[in-house]
Design an enzyme around this catalytic site. Structure first.
Site, PDB file in Angstrom:
ATOM      1  N   MET A  58       4.988   9.315  -7.431  1.00  0.00           N
ATOM      2  CA  MET A  58       5.295   7.925  -7.287  1.00  0.00           C
ATOM      3  C   MET A  58       6.544   7.755  -6.461  1.00  0.00           C
ATOM      4  O   MET A  58       7.615   7.691  -7.004  1.00  0.00           O
ATOM      5  CB  MET A  58       5.493   7.309  -8.668  1.00  0.00           C
ATOM      6  N   PRO A  59       6.403   7.751  -5.179  1.00  0.00           N
ATOM      7  CA  PRO A  59       7.589   7.476  -4.373  1.00  0.00           C
ATOM      8  C   PRO A  59       7.962   5.998  -4.410  1.00  0.00           C
ATOM      9  O   PRO A  59       7.104   5.123  -4.474  1.00  0.00           O
ATOM     10  CB  PRO A  59       7.164   7.875  -2.960  1.00  0.00           C
ATOM     11  N   LEU A  60       9.255   5.759  -4.387  1.00  0.00           N
ATOM     12  CA  LEU A  60       9.795   4.436  -4.137  1.00  0.00           C
ATOM     13  C   LEU A  60      10.283   4.488  -2.695  1.00  0.00           C
ATOM     14  O   LEU A  60      11.050   5.385  -2.330  1.00  0.00           O
ATOM     15  CB  LEU A  60      10.955   4.133  -5.081  1.00  0.00           C
TER      16      LEU A  60
END
Length: 134
Positions: free
Chosen positions: A1-3
């Protein structure tokens, strides 16, 4: 889950901003095989002159259309995977009309306990979400 944080100089249309965001997301999807709905982007527009991005001595010139990308994600991916992601982001942004010299990427790693997706809980740690596989 990259931001993903995306910083650009003001003046692009909403459609152009969406295209930039989608290009980056599609690269992350393809390279890291994350779920489509793991889509967390913050786009910030800045007045002209508020983004300063030179070439670090590499010998090229940027235009006023630089796109600064910060990717915050869990650690554990190989350097090869990161470099593959960098290339994919640059290629997809090129398809969106952003030349390679205007793509700047910073990559920041952290751990599973460094994320809360809501309600003040660290869902990777509580088991509400499975930590991403590498």
């Amino acid at each position: 889950m990259p931001l993903v944080r995306i910083d650009v100089t003001a003046g692009r249309t909403p459609e152009q901003l969406s295209r930039i965001s989608r290009a980056i997301h599609e690269a992350v999807l393809a390279e890291y095989r994350i779920p489509e709905r793991d889509y967390f982007h913050i786009i910030t527009e800045h007045a002209p002159g508020q983004i300063i991005a030179q070439d670090a001595g590499l010998g090229f010139e940027r235009t006023g259309g630089v796109v600064m990308v910060q990717i915050f994600t869990q650690g554990g991916r190989s350097q090869e995977a990161k470099e593959s992601l960098f290339a994919a982001v640059a290629a997809r942004l090129a398809d969106a009309g952003i030349p390679g010299e205007d793509v700047f990427i910073g990559y920041v790693e952290n751990g599973a306990g460094d994320w809360s997706f809501g309600f003040g809980r660290a869902q990777y740690m509580t088991g509400e979400l499975a930590a991403p596989a590498r």
